[in-house]
Design a protein around this motif. Structure first.
Motif, PDB file in Angstrom:
ATOM      1  N   VAL A  31       0.864  -1.174   0.000  1.00 44.08           N
ATOM      2  CA  VAL A  31       0.000   0.000   0.000  1.00 44.08           C
ATOM      3  C   VAL A  31       0.904   1.228   0.000  1.00 44.08           C
ATOM      4  O   VAL A  31       2.122   1.124   0.197  1.00 44.08           O
ATOM      5  N   SER A  32       0.318   2.374  -0.258  1.00 45.57           N
ATOM      6  CA  SER A  32       1.114   3.596  -0.294  1.00 45.57           C
ATOM      7  C   SER A  32       0.315   4.740   0.292  1.00 45.57           C
ATOM      8  O   SER A  32      -0.851   4.939  -0.044  1.00 45.57           O
ATOM      9  N   ARG A  36       4.676   6.870   0.184  1.00 44.49           N
ATOM     10  CA  ARG A  36       5.589   6.001   0.927  1.00 44.49           C
ATOM     11  C   ARG A  36       4.996   4.604   0.960  1.00 44.49           C
ATOM     12  O   ARG A  36       3.926   4.409   1.555  1.00 44.49           O
ATOM     13  N   PRO A  37       5.656   3.638   0.359  1.00 41.82           N
ATOM     14  CA  PRO A  37       5.091   2.286   0.345  1.00 41.82           C
ATOM     15  C   PRO A  37       5.245   1.558   1.677  1.00 41.82           C
ATOM     16  O   PRO A  37       6.211   1.771   2.411  1.00 41.82           O
ATOM     17  N   SER A  38       4.278   0.726   1.981  1.00 42.96           N
ATOM     18  CA  SER A  38       4.362  -0.224   3.098  1.00 42.96           C
ATOM     19  C   SER A  38       4.000  -1.591   2.544  1.00 42.96           C
ATOM     20  O   SER A  38       3.399  -1.694   1.472  1.00 42.96           O
ATOM     21  N   GLU A  63      -4.641   2.825   6.208  1.00 36.37           N
ATOM     22  CA  GLU A  63      -3.933   3.202   4.984  1.00 36.37           C
ATOM     23  C   GLU A  63      -4.806   2.984   3.754  1.00 36.37           C
ATOM     24  O   GLU A  63      -4.792   3.787   2.819  1.00 36.37           O
ATOM     25  N   LEU A  64      -5.565   1.894   3.753  1.00 38.34           N
ATOM     26  CA  LEU A  64      -6.436   1.632   2.604  1.00 38.34           C
ATOM     27  C   LEU A  64      -7.552   2.666   2.505  1.00 38.34           C
ATOM     28  O   LEU A  64      -8.035   2.957   1.413  1.00 38.34           O
TER      29      LEU A  64
ATOM     30  N   VAL B  31       7.571  -0.493  -4.137  1.00 36.80           N
ATOM     31  CA  VAL B  31       7.931   0.868  -4.526  1.00 36.80           C
ATOM     32  C   VAL B  31       6.640   1.609  -4.821  1.00 36.80           C
ATOM     33  O   VAL B  31       5.566   1.010  -4.917  1.00 36.80           O
ATOM     34  N   SER B  32       6.740   2.921  -4.955  1.00 38.01           N
ATOM     35  CA  SER B  32       5.540   3.709  -5.227  1.00 38.01           C
ATOM     36  C   SER B  32       5.880   4.840  -6.174  1.00 38.01           C
ATOM     37  O   SER B  32       6.861   5.550  -5.978  1.00 38.01           O
ATOM     38  N   VAL B  33       5.087   4.973  -7.208  1.00 35.50           N
ATOM     39  CA  VAL B  33       5.224   6.108  -8.128  1.00 35.50           C
ATOM     40  C   VAL B  33       3.846   6.743  -8.256  1.00 35.50           C
ATOM     41  O   VAL B  33       2.862   6.045  -8.532  1.00 35.50           O
ATOM     42  N   ALA B  34       3.792   8.058  -8.020  1.00 32.97           N
ATOM     43  CA  ALA B  34       2.523   8.789  -8.050  1.00 32.97           C
ATOM     44  C   ALA B  34       1.511   8.128  -7.114  1.00 32.97           C
ATOM     45  O   ALA B  34       0.324   8.033  -7.419  1.00 32.97           O
ATOM     46  N   ASN B  35       2.036   7.655  -5.971  1.00 35.82           N
ATOM     47  CA  ASN B  35       1.205   7.049  -4.921  1.00 35.82           C
ATOM     48  C   ASN B  35       0.542   5.739  -5.351  1.00 35.82           C
ATOM     49  O   ASN B  35      -0.418   5.302  -4.731  1.00 35.82           O
TER      50      ASN B  35
END
Lengths: 145, 145
Positions: A31-32, A36-38, A63-64, B31-35
């Motif tokens: 999730v992000s 920031r990813p988790s 987070e969701l 990873v995260s791009v544009a959330n």
């Protein structure tokens, strides 16, 4: 084919991906929040084109609620072969009592002896998978003949 | 203690987390791009407080160039026990020739027979882990005595 002749990576079709997901019960959810990813390990149940998991109120659900875009991965590794399937999609908390009762009857167990009341469904947008024939890497600088 | 008496979840100390990471070689990178989160399976090598992996130029490296904040997870599952460790941190591409040569000497193999020249290091900001004693869930609606 000998092991050297097998292609190192084979792309899986969506149908093949679902077969792998349906026979596996443990995966990871990414999730992000604020980019920031988790990542969370979870037990899941894949059926009818969706992925269902249970959770309790906490960080993951919070987070969701902020960003329902997720990535989900499951994999399997043997000594000389491996596979990995990745789903990208969005999540939806089951809220209708009829849906919750139907989910209660699925073979979806939480990992540990805690009470996890909430069901979350991942609705896939994309599903991709790869099968790996494991083996040593090629020579980086092959000697000249 | 009987299995019913063991706590279902035990938080691991950072030292315990590193021990698990150091004896495992397969994990997943979020990873995260544009959330929007993505997740990749990878082989890694944990040593001296960092996590190293190899990759080839492609989507993963491009995403890390856009956002170097990552989450990393490794886990292990037995019939009645499981563990999972999650690292959050940032990535750094090894660029100094001396670093690359040192990394070349580590026991870090790619998963398959492809040439993967680039080394990426995860520099942890947080490390958390949990040990799970697996078992059936408690009664949701215990009957009155």
């Amino acid at each position: 084919m000998t092991s050297e002749e097998r292609p190192p990576i084979v792309e899986l079709s969506p149908e093949q991906c679902w077969k792998y997901l349906e026979k596996t019960f443990h995966g990871r959810l990414a999730v992000s929040v604020a980019n920031r990813p988790s990542i969370y390990p979870l037990n899941y149940y894949a059926h009818d084109g969706v992925i269902l998991f249970r959770t309790s109120p906490g960080t993951k659900l919070a987070e969701l609620a902020v960003n329902d875009h997720v990535a989900f991965e499951a994999d399997g590794i043997l000594s000389d072969q491996a596979w990995s399937v990745v789903v990208q999609g969005t999540t939806r908390l089951l809220e209708a009592q009829s849906e919750i009762e139907a989910a209660d009857n699925l073979p979806l167990q939480p990992w540990v002896r805690t009470l996890k009341y909430r069901y979350v469904e991942i609705q896939p947008e994309t599903i991709t998978g790869r099968f790996f024939n494991l083996g040593p890497e090629p020579e980086r600088y092959p000697e000249e003949m």
